[in-house]
Design a protein around this motif. Structure first.
Motif: not given
Length: 275
Positions: A2, A72, A100, A175
């Motif tokens: 993120p 990730k 993301t 995302a």
């Protein structure tokens, strides 16, 4: 990864808010949190923001650092001015590619407050008043109607950060879909390809011709376009041809039904690319 973008005037509290967010994420999630910012680059901010090429190099270095931190699960906070909408769009394309979520935290202050906070800094951390005024003048405020500026959290001086809402935006939202540059898209018509080639070439020639009698800061009128080129710097033929090829490649994949808008679209693309 993120990605959380900080945005705002110089001396608007971005770094303080970034540290508050890092502390919250560290205490309430099991994720690693990285802050990427101007200070990590060891720059003299007045020297960098007075020179467009140095500033462009800084933005490139920050973007590369964000890209290196991609994983990730980790959280990256980009603590910089992020005041150019074209740059925020580049970062949006990056997170689309890496699949993301992201959000933007806009630290909203008045010119007077930012100026006062700047004077309260240590002398070697201050912006000169000239640089501060110039950056505020160039600032392109985020707009939640733009997908690259959304979700947008606008925070004023006395506000508390909406931690839970920011977490929801980063961890519970899908995302954005990846770019379709590798996927075949149907072209609207043979005439569209002809017009795309012709119009972009005409715009290029108009820019080159106008630059002979223009200086940075001028607005250049383009035949067939209502938008104008904001000439922030000189563009040579090699760079213009490269930008034209990039625009054509993108537009072939996302053809417009309104051929009359091609000139305006290309002018907008050139304006974003010159920042």
């Amino acid at each position: 990864m993120p990605l959380l973008l900080m945005c705002g005037y110089p001396c608007s509290g971005k770094t303080r808010r970034a540290n508050e967010l890092k502390e919250y994420f560290t205490q309430n999630t099991k994720r690693k949190v990285y802050i990427v910012g101007d200070e990590d680059q060891g720059i003299d901010r007045n020297s960098v923001y007075a020179d467009s090429q140095k500033e462009k190099n800084l933005r490139g270095a920050l973007r590369a650092e964000v890209e290196r931190k991609v994983s990730k699960d980790d959280i990256v906070i980009l603590d910089s001015l992020n005041y150019i909408k074209g740059y925020r769009y580049e970062l949006f394309c990056l997170i689309k590619h890496t699949q993301t979520p992201h959000c933007l935290v806009y630290c909203l202050t008045s010119t007077e407050v930012s100026s006062e906070w700047n004077k309260g800094r240590e002398a070697d951390s201050q912006y000169t008043q000239e640089i501060l005024d110039a950056l505020i003048l160039r600032f392109e405020a985020p707009d939640s109607r733009n997908r690259w500026d959304s979700p947008l959290f606008t925070i004023q001086q006395e506000d508390s950060l909406p931690f839970e809402a920011i977490c929801d935006a980063l961890f519970k939202r899908k995302a954005p879909p990846p770019n379709q540059s590798t996927q075949s898209q149907p072209l609207s018509s043979t005439n569209f390809l002809y017009e795309l080639d012709k119009v972009t070439q005409d715009v290029l020639m108009a820019v080159l011709e106008s630059q002979k009698t223009s200086v940075p800061g001028d607005l250049i009128s383009i035949p067939g376009a209502t938008e104008k080129i904001e000439l922030t710097r000189s563009l040579n033929m090699v760079e213009l041809r490269k930008l034209r090829r990039q625009f054509i490649s993108y537009t072939k994949m996302h053809p417009t039904e309104n051929i009359g808008q091609i000139a305006n679209m290309f002018v907008q693309y050139l304006n974003k690319s010159m920042h």
